[in-house]
Design an enzyme around this catalytic site. Structure first.
Site, PDB file in Angstrom:
ATOM      1  N   HIS A  40       1.066  -1.481  -0.126  1.00 49.16           N
ATOM      2  CA  HIS A  40      -0.176  -0.113  -0.037  1.00 49.16           C
ATOM      3  C   HIS A  40       0.550   1.854   0.205  1.00 49.16           C
ATOM      4  O   HIS A  40       1.687   1.369   1.085  1.00 49.16           O
ATOM      5  CB  HIS A  40      -1.269   0.167   1.325  1.00 49.16           C
ATOM      6  N   LYS A 185     -10.838   4.834  -4.540  1.00 48.85           N
ATOM      7  CA  LYS A 185     -10.375   5.680  -4.375  1.00 48.85           C
ATOM      8  C   LYS A 185      -8.644   5.758  -4.931  1.00 48.85           C
ATOM      9  O   LYS A 185      -8.162   4.079  -4.927  1.00 48.85           O
ATOM     10  CB  LYS A 185      -9.560   6.528  -3.187  1.00 48.85           C
ATOM     11  N   LYS A 187      -4.989   6.249  -5.336  1.00 52.73           N
ATOM     12  CA  LYS A 187      -3.757   7.043  -4.120  1.00 52.73           C
ATOM     13  C   LYS A 187      -2.508   7.540  -5.335  1.00 52.73           C
ATOM     14  O   LYS A 187      -1.595   6.961  -6.387  1.00 52.73           O
ATOM     15  CB  LYS A 187      -2.952   6.467  -3.464  1.00 52.73           C
ATOM     16  N   ASP A 216      -6.464  10.632  -4.788  1.00 53.74           N
ATOM     17  CA  ASP A 216      -5.932  10.926  -3.461  1.00 53.74           C
ATOM     18  C   ASP A 216      -4.428  11.236  -3.335  1.00 53.74           C
ATOM     19  O   ASP A 216      -3.880  10.352  -3.968  1.00 53.74           O
ATOM     20  CB  ASP A 216      -6.309   9.606  -2.413  1.00 53.74           C
ATOM     21  N   GLU A 242      -8.662  14.904  -2.797  1.00 53.49           N
ATOM     22  CA  GLU A 242      -8.356  14.586  -2.074  1.00 53.49           C
ATOM     23  C   GLU A 242      -7.007  15.202  -1.610  1.00 53.49           C
ATOM     24  O   GLU A 242      -5.461  14.356  -1.807  1.00 53.49           O
ATOM     25  CB  GLU A 242      -8.128  13.480  -0.913  1.00 53.49           C
ATOM     26  N   ASP A 267      -8.160  16.542   4.386  1.00 62.55           N
ATOM     27  CA  ASP A 267      -7.738  15.804   4.858  1.00 62.55           C
ATOM     28  C   ASP A 267      -6.505  15.851   5.950  1.00 62.55           C
ATOM     29  O   ASP A 267      -6.950  16.079   7.598  1.00 62.55           O
ATOM     30  CB  ASP A 267      -7.281  14.523   4.570  1.00 62.55           C
ATOM     31  N   LYS A 291     -11.698  10.466  10.647  1.00 68.73           N
ATOM     32  CA  LYS A 291     -11.296  10.019  10.618  1.00 68.73           C
ATOM     33  C   LYS A 291     -11.069  10.432  12.820  1.00 68.73           C
ATOM     34  O   LYS A 291     -10.813  10.998  13.376  1.00 68.73           O
ATOM     35  CB  LYS A 291      -9.276   9.611  10.482  1.00 68.73           C
ATOM     36  N   GLU A 345     -14.663   5.106   3.288  1.00 72.06           N
ATOM     37  CA  GLU A 345     -13.819   3.725   2.849  1.00 72.06           C
ATOM     38  C   GLU A 345     -13.329   3.018   3.580  1.00 72.06           C
ATOM     39  O   GLU A 345     -12.442   2.499   3.165  1.00 72.06           O
ATOM     40  CB  GLU A 345     -12.279   4.747   2.286  1.00 72.06           C
TER      41      GLU A 345
END
Length: 392
Positions: A40, A185, A187, A216, A242, A267, A291, A345
């Site tokens: 990731h 989404k 990245k 994002d 984002e 964010d 979050k 998400e």
């Protein structure tokens, strides 16, 4: 679950012993490193396992509540690492809660605020454990303690973040076939913008027409980059962008938001209610990602959401690859909000090779469902937690 205390509450009898029964007797914490199904990548790091600090709160009545703090690759996404989170829980936050009633959730948040500044991920782990334990004691779901659920399921978004366009296409198609996720989404920010956008274009061509795609950038661009590449992002049909700029650049975020044909989401620039007020007042985005690890607990998350909604800013349910424990806590908080315009998400349980719960979250019909049962409604698998716990 119908506990004696819950029965008293339902009969109208005073629960004189609730505070005594829910006093915190002990707090245990573990650093856990759970492997993920694939790498990731973010703009500044890449992970092949997810780091958590799991906490268990034991009350005088013997009931246990669980919570977790999540990070991404150490103190790169925010200032907290798993090592710092555990140290601050064990040394400062847990002692502030020992002997205090877990059921007094607002008071507990105040005690933690006095014990340590910021440390929001650490505080959120303890907060969700207190919520879990209190719900179990009373035999009610956590959302009931937060005002009650307005919704029981949420449109679910999957993050594509390997950096390999071919792999991401295959992954997205697999999620659609399983009926788990049909919104994605992607990245950006870990390659040069042109390369990232080529990858996004390759993905967009292979997905069903009209598939919702969110970009994002993870703070990876400059204002000049954004001005140069926003026309192409818009042409590719992304629905939301984002945090393209560093979190501290609120004035620049406001400038790009004013000229962007695509909505901008705040964010990393918004952790506190004060930062939410600043960002919303400046017009630094028209959407805000929520979050627990940013805001420090369920009540603080709801306060940030209220600031955003008062300013006309829409809400998005963000995540930091939580297991079903942390994801469930988010869903209970999200369920009580008047609106969650963009869904959530919370895909973390599905990216882990093994979710850390025996009864994890349910993904069905492209939605993630609010768990039933007392407390958070999920049961941590302590054997798996021990398996992946750091041993040094």
């Amino acid at each position: 679950m119908n506990t004696p205390l819950a029965a008293k509450a339902l009969s109208g009898q005073p629960c004189d012993h609730l505070e005594e029964a829910t006093r915190v007797r002990a707090v245990t914490s573990w650093i856990v490193e759970a492997p993920t199904r694939r790498k990731h990548k973010l703009s500044n790091t890449s992970i092949s396992y997810q780091g958590y600090v799991f906490v268990r709160v034991t009350m005088e009545n013997g009931v246990e509540g669980f919570g977790e703090a999540s990070t991404l690759g150490g103190p790169r996404w925010a200032e907290e690492s798993v090592e710092a989170i555990k140290a601050n829980i064990d040394t400062y936050l847990a002692p502030a809660l020992i002997g205090k009633p877990a059921c007094l959730l607002e008071a507990a948040a105040g005690e933690m605020a006095k014990a340590a500044k910021r440390n929001n991920a650490a505080k959120s782990a303890l907060d969700m454990a207190l919520l879990d334990a209190t719900g179990k004691t009373l035999g009610v779901s956590a959302h009931v303690l937060l005002g009650g659920a307005r919704r029981r399921s949420f449109s679910a978004i999957w993050a594509l973040a390997s950096g390999d366009a071919g792999q991401e296409v295959e992954e997205a198609q697999g999620m659609i076939e399983k009926g788990w996720f049909n919104r994605f989404k992607i990245k950006l920010g870990f390659a040069d913008p042109a390369t990232d956008l080529d990858r996004l274009a390759a993905l967009q061509k292979t997905l069903p027409a009209g598939t919702d795609i969110i970009a994002d950038v993870n703070q990876g661009w400059s204002e000049a980059d954004f001005i140069r590449y926003i026309p192409r992002l818009a042409d590719l049909g992304v629905s939301l962008i984002e945090q393209p700029l560093p979190g501290g650049q609120m004035a620049a975020m406001a400038r790009i938001s004013a000229r962007s044909p695509v909505p901008i989401m705040m964010d990393e620039g918004v952790f506190t209610t004060e930062e939410a007020l600043d960002g919303c007042t400046r017009g630094a985005g028209s959407v805000l990602s929520l979050k627990l690890c940013k805001h420090g607990g369920v009540h603080q998350l709801k306060q940030v959401a209220a600031v955003a909604q008062a300013a006309g800013v829409q809400l998005y349910g963000g995540c930091l690859l939580e297991s079903s424990v942390g994801a469930a806590a988010h869903l209970h908080a999200f369920a009580t909000l008047p609106d969650l315009h963009w869904g959530t998400e919370h895909f973390g349980p599905k990216i882990l090779i093994e979710d850390l719960c025996r009864n994890g979250l349910r993904y069905e019909n492209f939605e993630v469902h609010l768990p039933d049962g007392p407390g958070l409604g999920v049961t941590p698998d302590l054997d798996l937690i021990e398996k992946y716990a750091r041993k040094d």
